[in-house]
Design an enzyme around this catalytic site. Structure first.
Site, mmCIF file in Angstrom:
data_model
loop_
_atom_site.group_PDB
_atom_site.id
_atom_site.type_symbol
_atom_site.label_atom_id
_atom_site.label_comp_id
_atom_site.label_asym_id
_atom_site.label_seq_id
_atom_site.Cartn_x
_atom_site.Cartn_y
_atom_site.Cartn_z
ATOM 1 N N GLY A 31 0.812 -1.218 0.000
ATOM 2 C CA GLY A 31 0.000 0.000 0.000
ATOM 3 C C GLY A 31 0.841 1.261 0.000
ATOM 4 O O GLY A 31 2.028 1.221 -0.319
ATOM 5 N N HIS A 37 4.278 1.557 -8.060
ATOM 6 C CA HIS A 37 3.301 0.472 -7.927
ATOM 7 C C HIS A 37 2.347 0.464 -9.131
ATOM 8 O O HIS A 37 2.023 -0.589 -9.677
ATOM 9 C CB HIS A 37 2.441 0.668 -6.670
ATOM 10 C CG HIS A 37 3.189 0.622 -5.376
ATOM 11 N ND1 HIS A 37 3.351 1.719 -4.577
ATOM 12 C CD2 HIS A 37 3.798 -0.404 -4.728
ATOM 13 C CE1 HIS A 37 4.019 1.383 -3.484
ATOM 14 N NE2 HIS A 37 4.308 0.104 -3.548
ATOM 15 N N GLN A 153 15.086 -8.556 -3.635
ATOM 16 C CA GLN A 153 13.791 -9.216 -3.409
ATOM 17 C C GLN A 153 13.369 -10.000 -4.654
ATOM 18 O O GLN A 153 12.873 -11.127 -4.562
ATOM 19 C CB GLN A 153 12.744 -8.163 -3.058
ATOM 20 C CG GLN A 153 11.318 -8.685 -3.052
ATOM 21 C CD GLN A 153 10.343 -7.663 -2.516
ATOM 22 O OE1 GLN A 153 10.233 -7.471 -1.318
ATOM 23 N NE2 GLN A 153 9.638 -6.980 -3.402
ATOM 24 N N SER A 186 7.283 4.232 -0.924
ATOM 25 C CA SER A 186 6.240 4.629 0.029
ATOM 26 C C SER A 186 6.858 5.397 1.195
ATOM 27 O O SER A 186 6.196 6.207 1.836
ATOM 28 C CB SER A 186 5.523 3.390 0.572
ATOM 29 O OG SER A 186 5.008 2.640 -0.496
HETATM 30 P P1 AMP Z 1 6.073 -2.406 -1.637
HETATM 31 O O1 AMP Z 1 4.699 -1.877 -1.506
HETATM 32 O O2 AMP Z 1 7.143 -1.441 -1.258
HETATM 33 O O3 AMP Z 1 6.239 -3.774 -1.032
HETATM 34 O O4 AMP Z 1 6.301 -2.620 -3.207
HETATM 35 C C1 AMP Z 1 5.428 -3.415 -3.964
HETATM 36 C C2 AMP Z 1 6.027 -3.629 -5.321
HETATM 37 O O5 AMP Z 1 6.231 -2.380 -5.967
HETATM 38 C C3 AMP Z 1 7.407 -4.322 -5.256
HETATM 39 O O6 AMP Z 1 7.496 -5.265 -6.312
HETATM 40 C C4 AMP Z 1 8.346 -3.172 -5.464
HETATM 41 O O7 AMP Z 1 9.586 -3.552 -6.022
HETATM 42 C C5 AMP Z 1 7.562 -2.315 -6.439
HETATM 43 N N1 AMP Z 1 8.059 -0.937 -6.426
HETATM 44 C C6 AMP Z 1 8.232 -0.154 -5.332
HETATM 45 N N2 AMP Z 1 8.771 1.031 -5.704
HETATM 46 C C7 AMP Z 1 8.949 0.976 -7.043
HETATM 47 C C8 AMP Z 1 9.480 1.882 -8.009
HETATM 48 N N3 AMP Z 1 9.940 3.080 -7.669
HETATM 49 N N4 AMP Z 1 9.518 1.502 -9.304
HETATM 50 C C9 AMP Z 1 9.053 0.258 -9.663
HETATM 51 N N5 AMP Z 1 8.541 -0.638 -8.805
HETATM 52 C C10 AMP Z 1 8.495 -0.292 -7.511
#
Ligand code: AMP
Length: 280
Positions: A31, A37, A153, A186
């Site tokens: 979120g 995202h 990850q 986030s």
């Molecule tokens: P999170 O909500 O931080 O767990 O991220 C969810 C997904 O969004 C994960 O696969 C992250 O790698 C991806 N994500 C987060 N930030 C970015 C970004 N700046 N560019 C591309 N993907 C992202």
């Protein structure tokens, strides 16, 4: 767009969709959504009949309780943005729904979770793997979309799918950045004005490392990045590593044909940010 908070009705709904021959793309998130995202949602919408996003701040992947407590939560806005992005289904479970009882799984990822994030956040990737395996079993996606922003990850998820023999294609998606180069995260909304102003220094350090990669030794690049970050008063360097993109082992000297990636973690006050860049 449909919102499910419980596993059973979601599974019943998805089982019908699968029986009717629809393909499912899945985007797991915690979120506090931003354009990074939403880019994953756009890739999934383009590739699949149905896109499922999950919003779950997974306690198992936080090794720092304060980080978990302060993790931004913006559900109403998230739901609106998912709807406009063409997402079909949102899964937004409670902690109890996801983990009605204690889960004790220990995965063996070899070296992949021993370095960088794994070294500095003990247990983090085991917690990520637990939630992702659980979510994959619930949503049974054909494809799942992950950002290269969390490069380590991504390597762990690919390994997880192989170890557990799960029939899902893992699709890596490029890093989305702000206009000044800061990787969207986030956690960025927790930065003070001064910290936010300093934060693009992370991107500049990675760009500098990339431009030096063909002329300078790895050690000199690491020392240079160290100095760059030290010169920014708001920032503390946790690590900067140049690693092989597959094994994530540190690269000491360059080898022909090897793809190297620079990975960095810094603190701005209490806020920890990570970023990375391919060097060749
Ligand atoms: P999170 O909500 O931080 O767990 O991220 C969810 C997904 O969004 C994960 O696969 C992250 O790698 C991806 N994500 C987060 N930030 C970015 C970004 N700046 N560019 C591309 N993907 C992202």
């Amino acid at each position: 767009m449909q919102v499910f908070k419980e596993i059973t009705p979601l599974q019943e709904y998805l089982d019908i969709q699968i029986q009717e021959g629809r393909t499912i793309g899945f985007v797991p998130t915690m979120g506090a959504l931003h354009d990074g995202h939403l880019s994953l949602i756009a890739f999934s919408v383009a590739d699949n009949d149905l896109t499922v996003a999950s919003i779950f701040v997974n306690p198992k992947q936080f090794n720092n309780p304060d980080d978990l407590k302060k993790y931004p939560r913006t559900l109403d806005r998230d739901l609106k943005e998912l709807e406009t992005s063409g997402c079909d289904i949102v899964f937004f479970p409670s902690g109890k729904e996801m983990y009605p009882e204690e889960v004790h799984i220990v995965y063996d990822f070899g070296n992949l979770d021993k370095v960088m994030e794994g070294k500095h956040r003990p247990g983090h990737f085991n917690g990520v793997a637990i939630v992702v395996e659980h979510l994959f079993k619930i949503t049974k996606p054909d494809k799942a979309y992950f950002g290269q922003k969390d490069f380590q990850q991504l390597a762990i998820i690919k390994a997880l799918v192989e170890i557990q023999k799960m029939p899902v294609d893992i699709i890596p998606c490029p890093i989305v950045r702000e206009a000044d180069g800061l990787a969207m995260s986030s956690r960025n909304i927790r930065l003070t004005v001064a910290q936010r102003k300093a934060a693009p220094g992370i991107y500049r350090a990675l760009q500098g490392a990339k431009s030096k990669f063909n002329q300078t030794s790895i050690k000199e690049i690491k020392d240079w990045v160290d100095r760059q970050i030290r010169n920014i008063p708001e920032m503390q360097l946790e690590y900067f590593e140049i690693v092989d993109q597959k094994s994530l082992m540190p690269v000491l000297t360059r080898r022909q044909g090897q793809t190297c990636i620079a990975c960095i973690a810094v603190y701005l006050g209490e806020v920890r940010l990570i970023d990375n860049m391919f060097l060749n």
